[in-house]
Design an enzyme around this catalytic site. Structure first.
Site, PDB file in Angstrom:
ATOM      1  N   ARG A  35      -0.767  -4.865  -8.259  1.00  0.00           N
ATOM      2  CA  ARG A  35       0.167  -4.447  -9.258  1.00  0.00           C
ATOM      3  C   ARG A  35       1.144  -3.371  -8.763  1.00  0.00           C
ATOM      4  O   ARG A  35       2.194  -3.154  -9.358  1.00  0.00           O
ATOM      5  CB  ARG A  35      -0.624  -3.885 -10.463  1.00  0.00           C
ATOM      6  CG  ARG A  35      -1.247  -4.995 -11.281  1.00  0.00           C
ATOM      7  CD  ARG A  35      -2.127  -4.451 -12.361  1.00  0.00           C
ATOM      8  NE  ARG A  35      -3.485  -4.294 -11.856  1.00  0.00           N
ATOM      9  CZ  ARG A  35      -4.489  -3.877 -12.618  1.00  0.00           C
ATOM     10  NH1 ARG A  35      -4.286  -3.524 -13.869  1.00  0.00           N
ATOM     11  NH2 ARG A  35      -5.699  -3.786 -12.120  1.00  0.00           N
ATOM     12  N   GLY A  36       0.787  -2.684  -7.684  1.00  0.00           N
ATOM     13  CA  GLY A  36       1.501  -1.470  -7.287  1.00  0.00           C
ATOM     14  C   GLY A  36       2.990  -1.616  -7.034  1.00  0.00           C
ATOM     15  O   GLY A  36       3.739  -0.650  -7.164  1.00  0.00           O
TER      16      GLY A  36
ATOM     17  N   GLU B  85       5.745  -4.208  -0.805  1.00  0.00           N
ATOM     18  CA  GLU B  85       4.495  -3.490  -1.052  1.00  0.00           C
ATOM     19  C   GLU B  85       4.800  -2.037  -1.377  1.00  0.00           C
ATOM     20  O   GLU B  85       5.776  -1.472  -0.861  1.00  0.00           O
ATOM     21  CB  GLU B  85       3.624  -3.623   0.214  1.00  0.00           C
ATOM     22  CG  GLU B  85       2.340  -2.864   0.233  1.00  0.00           C
ATOM     23  CD  GLU B  85       1.333  -3.305  -0.803  1.00  0.00           C
ATOM     24  OE1 GLU B  85       1.693  -3.364  -1.983  1.00  0.00           O
ATOM     25  OE2 GLU B  85       0.172  -3.549  -0.424  1.00  0.00           O
ATOM     26  N   ASP B  86       3.990  -1.430  -2.221  1.00  0.00           N
ATOM     27  CA  ASP B  86       4.234  -0.025  -2.575  1.00  0.00           C
ATOM     28  C   ASP B  86       3.824   0.935  -1.472  1.00  0.00           C
ATOM     29  O   ASP B  86       4.547   1.873  -1.157  1.00  0.00           O
ATOM     30  CB  ASP B  86       3.528   0.338  -3.901  1.00  0.00           C
ATOM     31  CG  ASP B  86       2.046   0.016  -3.879  1.00  0.00           C
ATOM     32  OD1 ASP B  86       1.597  -0.717  -2.978  1.00  0.00           O
ATOM     33  OD2 ASP B  86       1.324   0.496  -4.762  1.00  0.00           O
TER      34      ASP B  86
ATOM     35  N   ASP C 258      -1.698   2.122   3.687  1.00  0.00           N
ATOM     36  CA  ASP C 258      -2.642   3.222   3.924  1.00  0.00           C
ATOM     37  C   ASP C 258      -3.495   2.825   5.133  1.00  0.00           C
ATOM     38  O   ASP C 258      -3.064   2.997   6.281  1.00  0.00           O
ATOM     39  CB  ASP C 258      -3.459   3.383   2.629  1.00  0.00           C
ATOM     40  CG  ASP C 258      -4.299   4.630   2.596  1.00  0.00           C
ATOM     41  OD1 ASP C 258      -5.137   4.793   3.502  1.00  0.00           O
ATOM     42  OD2 ASP C 258      -4.162   5.455   1.687  1.00  0.00           O
TER      43      ASP C 258
ATOM     44  N   LYS D   1       1.639   5.784   5.106  1.00  0.00           N
ATOM     45  CA  LYS D   1       0.820   6.935   5.532  1.00  0.00           C
ATOM     46  C   LYS D   1       0.256   6.606   6.908  1.00  0.00           C
ATOM     47  O   LYS D   1      -0.894   6.158   7.016  1.00  0.00           O
ATOM     48  CB  LYS D   1      -0.365   7.108   4.584  1.00  0.00           C
ATOM     49  CG  LYS D   1      -0.108   7.757   3.270  1.00  0.00           C
ATOM     50  CD  LYS D   1      -1.477   8.077   2.661  1.00  0.00           C
ATOM     51  CE  LYS D   1      -1.452   8.155   1.178  1.00  0.00           C
ATOM     52  NZ  LYS D   1      -2.809   8.285   0.623  1.00  0.00           N
TER      53      LYS D   1
ATOM     54  N   PHE E 146      -2.857  12.087  -1.825  1.00  0.00           N
ATOM     55  CA  PHE E 146      -3.128  11.057  -2.825  1.00  0.00           C
ATOM     56  C   PHE E 146      -1.929  10.988  -3.755  1.00  0.00           C
ATOM     57  O   PHE E 146      -1.649  11.937  -4.489  1.00  0.00           O
ATOM     58  CB  PHE E 146      -4.407  11.375  -3.599  1.00  0.00           C
ATOM     59  CG  PHE E 146      -4.914  10.176  -4.302  1.00  0.00           C
ATOM     60  CD1 PHE E 146      -4.491   9.891  -5.593  1.00  0.00           C
ATOM     61  CD2 PHE E 146      -5.746   9.290  -3.658  1.00  0.00           C
ATOM     62  CE1 PHE E 146      -4.912   8.735  -6.236  1.00  0.00           C
ATOM     63  CE2 PHE E 146      -6.173   8.147  -4.287  1.00  0.00           C
ATOM     64  CZ  PHE E 146      -5.759   7.858  -5.575  1.00  0.00           C
ATOM     65  N   VAL E 147      -1.174   9.887  -3.680  1.00  0.00           N
ATOM     66  CA  VAL E 147       0.079   9.809  -4.432  1.00  0.00           C
ATOM     67  C   VAL E 147      -0.015   8.836  -5.610  1.00  0.00           C
ATOM     68  O   VAL E 147      -0.802   7.882  -5.589  1.00  0.00           O
ATOM     69  CB  VAL E 147       1.266   9.406  -3.519  1.00  0.00           C
ATOM     70  CG1 VAL E 147       1.621  10.520  -2.558  1.00  0.00           C
ATOM     71  CG2 VAL E 147       0.994   8.104  -2.777  1.00  0.00           C
TER      72      VAL E 147
ATOM     73  N   ASP F 181      -0.994   3.885  -8.881  1.00  0.00           N
ATOM     74  CA  ASP F 181      -1.929   4.435  -9.860  1.00  0.00           C
ATOM     75  C   ASP F 181      -2.985   5.350  -9.262  1.00  0.00           C
ATOM     76  O   ASP F 181      -3.262   5.317  -8.070  1.00  0.00           O
ATOM     77  CB  ASP F 181      -2.679   3.302 -10.556  1.00  0.00           C
ATOM     78  CG  ASP F 181      -3.695   2.636  -9.616  1.00  0.00           C
ATOM     79  OD1 ASP F 181      -3.293   2.201  -8.511  1.00  0.00           O
ATOM     80  OD2 ASP F 181      -4.889   2.580  -9.961  1.00  0.00           O
TER      81      ASP F 181
ATOM     82  N   ARG G  62       1.130   4.913 -13.286  1.00  0.00           N
ATOM     83  CA  ARG G  62       2.060   3.949 -12.665  1.00  0.00           C
ATOM     84  C   ARG G  62       3.464   4.110 -13.233  1.00  0.00           C
ATOM     85  O   ARG G  62       4.442   3.757 -12.595  1.00  0.00           O
ATOM     86  CB  ARG G  62       1.587   2.508 -12.922  1.00  0.00           C
ATOM     87  CG  ARG G  62       0.305   2.120 -12.207  1.00  0.00           C
ATOM     88  CD  ARG G  62       0.099   0.612 -12.330  1.00  0.00           C
ATOM     89  NE  ARG G  62      -1.251   0.196 -12.012  1.00  0.00           N
ATOM     90  CZ  ARG G  62      -1.696  -0.130 -10.802  1.00  0.00           C
ATOM     91  NH1 ARG G  62      -0.877  -0.088  -9.779  1.00  0.00           N
ATOM     92  NH2 ARG G  62      -2.935  -0.526 -10.614  1.00  0.00           N
TER      93      ARG G  62
HETATM   94  C1  PRP Z   1      -3.207  -0.332  -3.115  1.00  0.00           C
HETATM   95  C2  PRP Z   1      -1.733  -0.420  -2.796  1.00  0.00           C
HETATM   96  C3  PRP Z   1      -1.694  -1.318  -1.576  1.00  0.00           C
HETATM   97  C4  PRP Z   1      -2.999  -1.013  -0.884  1.00  0.00           C
HETATM   98  C5  PRP Z   1      -2.739  -0.164   0.333  1.00  0.00           C
HETATM   99  O1  PRP Z   1      -3.574  -1.445  -3.844  1.00  0.00           O
HETATM  100  O2  PRP Z   1      -0.996  -0.965  -3.856  1.00  0.00           O
HETATM  101  O3  PRP Z   1      -1.670  -2.680  -1.954  1.00  0.00           O
HETATM  102  O4  PRP Z   1      -3.823  -0.333  -1.832  1.00  0.00           O
HETATM  103  O5  PRP Z   1      -3.927   0.243   0.943  1.00  0.00           O
HETATM  104  P1  PRP Z   1      -4.446  -0.226   2.366  1.00  0.00           P
HETATM  105  O6  PRP Z   1      -3.310  -0.132   3.346  1.00  0.00           O
HETATM  106  O7  PRP Z   1      -5.531   0.789   2.656  1.00  0.00           O
HETATM  107  O8  PRP Z   1      -5.009  -1.609   2.246  1.00  0.00           O
HETATM  108  P2  PRP Z   1      -4.798  -1.521  -4.909  1.00  0.00           P
HETATM  109  O9  PRP Z   1      -5.935  -2.273  -4.300  1.00  0.00           O
HETATM  110  O10 PRP Z   1      -5.101  -0.127  -5.415  1.00  0.00           O
HETATM  111  O11 PRP Z   1      -4.194  -2.427  -6.048  1.00  0.00           O
HETATM  112  P3  PRP Z   1      -2.909  -2.212  -6.989  1.00  0.00           P
HETATM  113  O12 PRP Z   1      -1.671  -2.553  -6.168  1.00  0.00           O
HETATM  114  O13 PRP Z   1      -3.125  -3.167  -8.106  1.00  0.00           O
HETATM  115  O14 PRP Z   1      -2.875  -0.764  -7.450  1.00  0.00           O
END
Ligand code: PRP
Length: 177
Positions: free
Chosen positions: A44-45, A100-101, A104, A132, A153-154, A160, A166
């Site tokens: 969803r991000g 992608e948002d 990490d 990051k 932590f953003v 979220d 969000r």
């Molecule tokens: C979060 C974010 C990225 C992912 C990045 O998704 O939106 O998709 O983590 O992290 P990584 O590089 O360590 O894999 P999340 O699983 O929280 O789902 P969301 O997008 O629905 O919030």
């Protein structure tokens, strides 16, 4: 129960808008002349980022969504990427831009790019708003990155903390109190 926290602004809505416009300009130049571009938002991000980005892209694009999750309600990556909702359309022969948002550990983007590459697209590129690099466990870098940020932590602009925040128009960092 969540630990109490406050949110400090890190990147303003104005700074985000300026960067999104710049990214869209570069993307429009890169894909100029094609009518085969499919912009894929990772739910969803990315929902706010993709909404702003596509409105600045001056090309005949299609938009699709893929829902993946690796964090659930946790702040730690499960390192297991689950596809919760697949694309509606076929991408064989298409130019694909994954939006992608945040990157990490890199597990999510790596998994998604590999998955989409198995479907015979013409190309697959990625555009991420935040990166990051200090947290990386899998070596991956998007073609376009909005901002490199430290290991904070953003939240906000689609991102979220336990499904909250969000809807903030800016990127903020969570400070536990
Ligand atoms: C979060 C974010 C990225 C992912 C990045 O998704 O939106 O998709 O983590 O992290 P990584 O590089 O360590 O894999 P999340 O699983 O929280 O789902 P969301 O997008 O629905 O919030």
């Amino acid at each position: 129960m969540q630990r109490p926290y406050v949110i400090d602004q890190m990147i303003s809505a104005k700074a985000i808008a300026a960067r999104v416009e710049g990214l869209a300009r570069e993307i429009s130049t890169r894909f100029a002349g094609t009518d085969k571009l499919v912009v894929v938002g990772l739910l969803r991000g990315s929902f706010i980022f993709i909404a702003d980005l596509v409105r600045e892209i001056d090309l005949p694009i299609e938009v699709d969504f893929l829902e993946v999750s690796s964090y659930g309600d946790s702040t730690e990556s499960s390192r297991e990427v689950r596809v919760l909702k697949d694309l509606r359309g076929e991408i064989a022969g298409r130019d694909v831009l994954v939006v992608e948002d945040i990157v990490d550990t890199g597990f999510t983007l790596t998994h998604v790019l590999k998955l989409l590459a198995t479907r015979d697209p013409n190309c697959v590129e990625a555009c991420v708003l935040l990166d990051k690099p200090s947290r990386r466990e899998v070596p991956i870098r998007a073609t376009w990155t909005g901002f490199e940020i430290p290991d904070e932590f953003v939240v906000g602009y689609g991102i979220d903390y336990a499904q909250r925040n969000r809807n903030l128009p800016y990127i903020g960092k969570v400070r536990f109190t």
